[in-house]
Design a protein around this motif. Structure first.
Motif, short mmCIF file in Angstrom:
data_model
loop_
_atom_site.label_atom_id
_atom_site.label_comp_id
_atom_site.label_asym_id
_atom_site.label_seq_id
_atom_site.Cartn_x
_atom_site.Cartn_y
_atom_site.Cartn_z
N LEU A 37 0.83 -1.21 0.00
CA LEU A 37 0.00 0.00 0.00
C LEU A 37 0.86 1.26 0.00
CD1 LEU A 37 -2.87 1.42 0.52
CD2 LEU A 37 -2.11 1.47 2.90
N LEU A 38 1.84 1.33 0.89
CA LEU A 38 2.68 2.52 1.00
C LEU A 38 3.48 2.75 -0.28
CD1 LEU A 38 3.92 2.16 4.69
CD2 LEU A 38 2.05 3.57 3.82
N THR A 39 3.91 1.66 -0.91
CA THR A 39 4.59 1.79 -2.19
C THR A 39 3.66 2.40 -3.24
OG1 THR A 39 5.98 -0.12 -1.71
CG2 THR A 39 5.82 0.55 -4.02
N SER A 40 2.40 1.96 -3.24
CA SER A 40 1.42 2.50 -4.19
C SER A 40 1.17 3.98 -3.95
CB SER A 40 0.10 1.72 -4.08
OG SER A 40 0.27 0.36 -4.42
N LEU A 41 1.12 4.39 -2.68
CA LEU A 41 0.91 5.81 -2.36
C LEU A 41 2.05 6.66 -2.92
CD1 LEU A 41 -0.32 5.70 1.37
CD2 LEU A 41 -1.69 5.69 -0.73
N VAL A 42 3.27 6.23 -2.69
CA VAL A 42 4.44 7.01 -3.14
C VAL A 42 4.50 7.07 -4.66
CG1 VAL A 42 6.95 7.05 -3.19
CG2 VAL A 42 5.75 6.59 -1.05
N ASN A 43 4.27 5.94 -5.32
CA ASN A 43 4.30 5.94 -6.78
C ASN A 43 3.23 6.83 -7.38
OD1 ASN A 43 6.46 4.16 -6.88
ND2 ASN A 43 5.17 2.34 -7.03
N SER A 44 2.04 6.79 -6.80
CA SER A 44 0.93 7.58 -7.33
C SER A 44 1.16 9.08 -7.17
CB SER A 44 -0.37 7.18 -6.64
OG SER A 44 -1.46 7.94 -7.08
N ALA A 45 1.88 9.46 -6.10
CA ALA A 45 2.11 10.88 -5.82
C ALA A 45 2.98 11.56 -6.87
CB ALA A 45 2.73 11.05 -4.44
N THR A 46 3.60 10.81 -7.77
CA THR A 46 4.40 11.41 -8.83
C THR A 46 3.54 11.97 -9.95
OG1 THR A 46 4.66 9.29 -9.98
CG2 THR A 46 6.33 9.86 -8.34
N TYR A 47 2.25 11.60 -10.01
CA TYR A 47 1.39 12.09 -11.09
C TYR A 47 0.00 12.53 -10.63
CZ TYR A 47 -0.47 7.30 -10.83
OH TYR A 47 -1.02 6.12 -10.39
N SER A 48 -0.33 12.40 -9.34
CA SER A 48 -1.65 12.82 -8.87
C SER A 48 -1.53 13.37 -7.46
CB SER A 48 -2.62 11.63 -8.88
OG SER A 48 -3.88 12.00 -8.36
N SER A 49 -2.28 14.43 -7.15
CA SER A 49 -2.20 15.05 -5.83
C SER A 49 -3.04 14.32 -4.78
CB SER A 49 -2.65 16.51 -5.91
OG SER A 49 -4.00 16.59 -6.34
N PHE A 50 -3.87 13.38 -5.21
CA PHE A 50 -4.66 12.57 -4.27
C PHE A 50 -4.90 11.20 -4.87
CE2 PHE A 50 -8.86 10.73 -3.50
CZ PHE A 50 -8.77 10.46 -2.15
N ASN A 51 -4.91 10.20 -3.99
CA ASN A 51 -5.32 8.87 -4.42
C ASN A 51 -5.57 8.02 -3.18
OD1 ASN A 51 -6.06 6.85 -6.21
ND2 ASN A 51 -4.19 7.05 -7.44
N ASN A 52 -6.36 6.97 -3.35
CA ASN A 52 -6.59 6.02 -2.27
C ASN A 52 -6.53 4.61 -2.82
OD1 ASN A 52 -9.58 4.92 -2.67
ND2 ASN A 52 -9.65 7.12 -3.08
N PHE A 53 -6.18 3.66 -1.96
CA PHE A 53 -6.00 2.28 -2.37
C PHE A 53 -6.55 1.34 -1.32
CE2 PHE A 53 -2.68 4.70 -4.46
CZ PHE A 53 -2.68 4.19 -5.76
N THR A 54 -6.98 0.18 -1.78
CA THR A 54 -7.38 -0.91 -0.90
C THR A 54 -6.60 -2.15 -1.33
OG1 THR A 54 -9.62 -0.02 -0.62
CG2 THR A 54 -9.29 -2.35 -0.10
N ILE A 55 -5.82 -2.70 -0.41
CA ILE A 55 -5.04 -3.90 -0.68
C ILE A 55 -5.76 -5.08 -0.02
CG2 ILE A 55 -2.80 -5.03 -0.54
CD1 ILE A 55 -2.82 -2.44 -2.17
N LEU A 56 -6.26 -6.00 -0.83
CA LEU A 56 -7.01 -7.14 -0.33
C LEU A 56 -6.07 -8.24 0.12
CD1 LEU A 56 -9.81 -7.29 -3.05
CD2 LEU A 56 -9.90 -6.19 -0.80
N GLY A 57 -6.58 -9.08 1.02
CA GLY A 57 -5.80 -10.21 1.50
C GLY A 57 -6.62 -11.48 1.45
N SER A 58 -6.00 -12.57 1.87
CA SER A 58 -6.70 -13.85 1.86
C SER A 58 -7.75 -13.95 2.95
CB SER A 58 -5.68 -14.99 2.02
OG SER A 58 -4.94 -14.82 3.23
N SER A 59 -7.71 -13.05 3.92
CA SER A 59 -8.71 -13.01 5.00
C SER A 59 -9.03 -11.55 5.31
CB SER A 59 -8.18 -13.72 6.25
OG SER A 59 -7.09 -13.01 6.80
#
Length: 327
Positions: A53-75
């Motif tokens: 998740l934190l990797t996705s936040l940092v990568n997204s911040a290079t091209y967008s001023s806001f974003n949100n993510f949901t990382i699913l798991g097996s449970s």
């Protein structure tokens, strides 16, 4: 052994680059942070999902001023939610640099906790195992009021007019001012327009009621904030923080008095060198895995006579996790 040394050297170079590029910026100044009380095991699926998740936040911040993510798991215990929000006037390089700094600091502030949040001057980062995306939150997390300007009806009239303009403006990021009186407000991007309006209106109402005739006021709610400055008394948004990571120890003392408090806050920051983007793409994964759970030294006590630092908000414990990811 040689590989470990090369990785360590690269990490130090990456941190040094980020430190030098951001040392002259106020966007990474600490304002507030908080952690949940539940923890997770270092090698658990939740830990893996949080790093993703934190990797996705940092990568997204290079091209967008806001974003949100949901990382699913097996449970259900392994699911993690997160978002970031950059200040509306920041360029993409400045936004990316701020989010990198926030992600690094929140890992030290909240080591191995299921949830954490950090507000810097230029950006906001939050993650949790409890769903909060799109959920209104108008609870007060930080309030700061400056010294009184005394009985100056003209100044207070201008202040009220600026705040009224912010309340009636449209969009998630709002700025306004007249003369030395300046104001700014912003919502987190996961709110609807109606939710944003309600949140900003409440923050502004609380500013008027709680800060009275103060020279400046900051009101941070869970999903928005409103701030103003009249410029009548010396003030600085860069008050000593109650949390500082080791990188900050070597920074020079901030110079006072050249720029007004709010001008630095709502002004467009100087463009950050292209080295930030190179450092992000080359080293963000290693930086996150190394520093998400790193320890930070405790804050130094505030000396007598100095302004009190922003309070750290720790949300109450919520029994969401079972024995799987969180302990």
């Amino acid at each position: 052994m040689a590989t470990t040394r090369r990785r360590t050297s690269f990490l130090l170079l990456l941190l040094a680059s980020l430190f030098l590029l951001s040392s002259s910026s106020s966007t990474d100044s600490f304002l507030l942070g908080g952690c949940t009380q539940q923890t997770y095991a270092p090698d658990s699926p939740y830990a893996f999902n949080l790093n993703s998740l934190l990797t996705s936040l940092v990568n997204s911040a290079t091209y967008s001023s806001f974003n949100n993510f949901t990382i699913l798991g097996s449970s259900p215990q392994d699911v993690v939610y997160g978002l970031y929000q950059c200040r509306g006037d920041l360029s993409m390089p400045d936004c990316a640099a701020c989010v990198i700094r926030a992600v690094s600091q929140v890992g030290g502030l909240c080591p191995q906790t299921c949830g954490g949040a950090l507000q810097l001057e230029g950006c906001y980062v939050k993650y949790d195992n409890v769903m909060f995306l799109g959920v209104e939150d108008r609870s007060v997390v930080l309030k700061k009021c400056g010294p009184s300007v005394g009985y100056e009806p003209e100044t207070m009239s201008r202040r009220d007019a600026v705040l009224a303009g912010l309340a009636s403006a449209a969009g998630p990021y709002r700025v306004g001012g007249t003369g030395e009186v300046q104001g700014v407000a912003q919502c987190v991007g996961d709110l609807t327009l109606g939710q944003c309006q309600d949140c900003v209106s409440e923050a502004i109402g609380r500013l008027r009621n709680d800060c009275g005739m103060a020279d400046y006021g900051d009101m941070f709610l869970g999903k928005c904030y409103a701030r103003y400055s009249t410029g009548k008394a010396p003030s600085d948004f860069e008050d000593p923080p109650d949390f500082e990571d080791p990188d900050e120890k070597r920074r020079k003392k901030k110079k006072k008095g050249k720029n007004s408090r709010l001008a630095r806050t709502i002004g467009v920051s100087a463009a950050v060198s292209a080295a930030v983007s190179t450092a992000v793409s080359a080293g963000v994964a290693f930086l996150l895995t190394t520093y998400v759970t790193s320890k930070r030294k405790p804050p130094e006590p505030v000396k007598k006579g100095e302004p009190q630092p922003p309070e750290r908000i720790t949300p109450p414990q919520k029994n969401i996790c079972d024995c799987g990811a969180c302990e």
